[in-house]
Design a protein around this motif. Sequence first.
Motif, PDB file in Angstrom:
ATOM      1  N   THR A  33       0.829  -1.191   0.000  1.00 57.22           N
ATOM      2  CA  THR A  33       0.000   0.000   0.000  1.00 57.22           C
ATOM      3  C   THR A  33       0.871   1.251   0.000  1.00 57.22           C
ATOM      4  O   THR A  33       1.894   1.308   0.684  1.00 57.22           O
ATOM      5  CB  THR A  33      -0.916   0.010   1.234  1.00 57.22           C
ATOM      6  OG1 THR A  33      -1.839  -1.083   1.132  1.00 57.22           O
ATOM      7  CG2 THR A  33      -1.690   1.313   1.351  1.00 57.22           C
ATOM      8  N   ALA A  49      -5.048   9.972   1.318  1.00 63.97           N
ATOM      9  CA  ALA A  49      -5.538   8.854   0.513  1.00 63.97           C
ATOM     10  C   ALA A  49      -4.547   7.702   0.571  1.00 63.97           C
ATOM     11  O   ALA A  49      -3.339   7.918   0.744  1.00 63.97           O
ATOM     12  CB  ALA A  49      -5.745   9.284  -0.940  1.00 63.97           C
ATOM     13  N   HIS A  50      -5.086   6.491   0.419  1.00 65.00           N
ATOM     14  CA  HIS A  50      -4.279   5.283   0.309  1.00 65.00           C
ATOM     15  C   HIS A  50      -4.674   4.547  -0.943  1.00 65.00           C
ATOM     16  O   HIS A  50      -5.825   4.628  -1.381  1.00 65.00           O
ATOM     17  CB  HIS A  50      -4.556   4.343   1.499  1.00 65.00           C
ATOM     18  CG  HIS A  50      -3.668   4.542   2.671  1.00 65.00           C
ATOM     19  ND1 HIS A  50      -3.744   3.749   3.806  1.00 65.00           N
ATOM     20  CD2 HIS A  50      -2.675   5.427   2.897  1.00 65.00           C
ATOM     21  CE1 HIS A  50      -2.845   4.165   4.671  1.00 65.00           C
ATOM     22  NE2 HIS A  50      -2.200   5.174   4.165  1.00 65.00           N
ATOM     23  N   THR A  52      -4.081   0.455  -2.353  1.00 65.04           N
ATOM     24  CA  THR A  52      -3.479  -0.846  -2.080  1.00 65.04           C
ATOM     25  C   THR A  52      -2.804  -1.391  -3.336  1.00 65.04           C
ATOM     26  O   THR A  52      -2.920  -0.833  -4.430  1.00 65.04           O
ATOM     27  CB  THR A  52      -4.539  -1.851  -1.612  1.00 65.04           C
ATOM     28  OG1 THR A  52      -5.395  -2.172  -2.722  1.00 65.04           O
ATOM     29  CG2 THR A  52      -5.376  -1.294  -0.469  1.00 65.04           C
ATOM     30  N   TYR A  56      -7.260  -0.779  -4.680  1.00 62.36           N
ATOM     31  CA  TYR A  56      -8.361  -0.249  -3.873  1.00 62.36           C
ATOM     32  C   TYR A  56      -7.915   1.063  -3.223  1.00 62.36           C
ATOM     33  O   TYR A  56      -6.782   1.190  -2.773  1.00 62.36           O
ATOM     34  CB  TYR A  56      -8.780  -1.245  -2.809  1.00 62.36           C
ATOM     35  CG  TYR A  56      -9.418  -2.491  -3.380  1.00 62.36           C
ATOM     36  CD1 TYR A  56      -8.737  -3.696  -3.401  1.00 62.36           C
ATOM     37  CD2 TYR A  56     -10.702  -2.459  -3.907  1.00 62.36           C
ATOM     38  CE1 TYR A  56      -9.310  -4.841  -3.926  1.00 62.36           C
ATOM     39  CE2 TYR A  56     -11.285  -3.603  -4.437  1.00 62.36           C
ATOM     40  CZ  TYR A  56     -10.582  -4.778  -4.449  1.00 62.36           C
ATOM     41  OH  TYR A  56     -11.158  -5.915  -4.977  1.00 62.36           O
ATOM     42  N   THR A  57      -8.831   1.997  -3.156  1.00 63.07           N
ATOM     43  CA  THR A  57      -8.488   3.323  -2.647  1.00 63.07           C
ATOM     44  C   THR A  57      -9.382   3.740  -1.492  1.00 63.07           C
ATOM     45  O   THR A  57     -10.544   3.326  -1.409  1.00 63.07           O
ATOM     46  CB  THR A  57      -8.611   4.374  -3.762  1.00 63.07           C
ATOM     47  OG1 THR A  57      -9.942   4.367  -4.278  1.00 63.07           O
ATOM     48  CG2 THR A  57      -7.634   4.100  -4.892  1.00 63.07           C
ATOM     49  N   ILE A  58      -8.835   4.538  -0.604  1.00 61.47           N
ATOM     50  CA  ILE A  58      -9.618   5.194   0.434  1.00 61.47           C
ATOM     51  C   ILE A  58      -9.202   6.649   0.477  1.00 61.47           C
ATOM     52  O   ILE A  58      -8.057   6.984   0.154  1.00 61.47           O
ATOM     53  CB  ILE A  58      -9.438   4.546   1.825  1.00 61.47           C
ATOM     54  CG1 ILE A  58      -7.988   4.595   2.272  1.00 61.47           C
ATOM     55  CG2 ILE A  58      -9.958   3.131   1.834  1.00 61.47           C
ATOM     56  CD1 ILE A  58      -7.790   4.196   3.720  1.00 61.47           C
ATOM     57  N   TYR A  59     -10.130   7.508   0.852  1.00 62.77           N
ATOM     58  CA  TYR A  59      -9.881   8.945   0.892  1.00 62.77           C
ATOM     59  C   TYR A  59     -10.398   9.547   2.189  1.00 62.77           C
ATOM     60  O   TYR A  59     -11.393   9.088   2.747  1.00 62.77           O
ATOM     61  CB  TYR A  59     -10.592   9.643  -0.272  1.00 62.77           C
ATOM     62  CG  TYR A  59     -10.090   9.262  -1.642  1.00 62.77           C
ATOM     63  CD1 TYR A  59     -10.675   8.231  -2.358  1.00 62.77           C
ATOM     64  CD2 TYR A  59      -9.011   9.939  -2.214  1.00 62.77           C
ATOM     65  CE1 TYR A  59     -10.211   7.867  -3.609  1.00 62.77           C
ATOM     66  CE2 TYR A  59      -8.537   9.588  -3.468  1.00 62.77           C
ATOM     67  CZ  TYR A  59      -9.144   8.552  -4.166  1.00 62.77           C
ATOM     68  OH  TYR A  59      -8.675   8.202  -5.414  1.00 62.77           O
ATOM     69  N   ASP A  61     -12.510  12.215   4.106  1.00 65.90           N
ATOM     70  CA  ASP A  61     -13.778  12.827   3.709  1.00 65.90           C
ATOM     71  C   ASP A  61     -13.574  14.210   3.094  1.00 65.90           C
ATOM     72  O   ASP A  61     -14.299  14.616   2.192  1.00 65.90           O
ATOM     73  CB  ASP A  61     -14.715  12.923   4.915  1.00 65.90           C
ATOM     74  CG  ASP A  61     -15.268  11.578   5.345  1.00 65.90           C
ATOM     75  OD1 ASP A  61     -15.742  11.480   6.489  1.00 65.90           O
ATOM     76  OD2 ASP A  61     -15.220  10.630   4.534  1.00 65.90           O
ATOM     77  N   LYS A  64     -12.666  13.754  -0.732  1.00 69.79           N
ATOM     78  CA  LYS A  64     -13.451  12.876  -1.606  1.00 69.79           C
ATOM     79  C   LYS A  64     -14.113  13.680  -2.716  1.00 69.79           C
ATOM     80  O   LYS A  64     -14.688  14.737  -2.472  1.00 69.79           O
ATOM     81  CB  LYS A  64     -14.517  12.143  -0.794  1.00 69.79           C
ATOM     82  CG  LYS A  64     -13.998  10.966  -0.011  1.00 69.79           C
ATOM     83  CD  LYS A  64     -15.122  10.268   0.755  1.00 69.79           C
ATOM     84  CE  LYS A  64     -14.597   9.110   1.575  1.00 69.79           C
ATOM     85  NZ  LYS A  64     -15.664   8.477   2.386  1.00 69.79           N
TER      86      LYS A  64
END
Length: 115
Positions: A33, A49-50, A52, A56-59, A61, A64
């Motif tokens: 990641t 943000a990440h 993997t 797959y991503t995450i942000y 809030d 976003k």
Amino acid sequence: QVQLVESGGGLVQPGGSLRLSCAASGRSFSGNTLGWYRQAPGKERELVAHITSAGYTIYADSVKGRFTISRDNAKNTVYLQMNSLKPEDSAVYFCRGITTAMNYWGLGTLVTVAS
């Protein structure tokens, strides 16, 4: 020696865009990641943000819909496309590479959003 080197920061007007890059050397991060963090003056470092190894991503809030993280494993590089920038996005942006053994950090690139 493992190094992460960020680039692409600078001064931009509100509503503008910047694209940050983080080039890794010394080892491959294709199976790990990668992430972007930021730290504003007087504030703690926070996740932006990440992404993997599978994409797959995450942000956070707060970003976003405006920021997009991506990676190019062939170039061992992670990117952060930042659109609709706001003054509160001003910070030093850091790249992070996460492995089972340890975390690797770059030295950061400064983003200033001001008119």
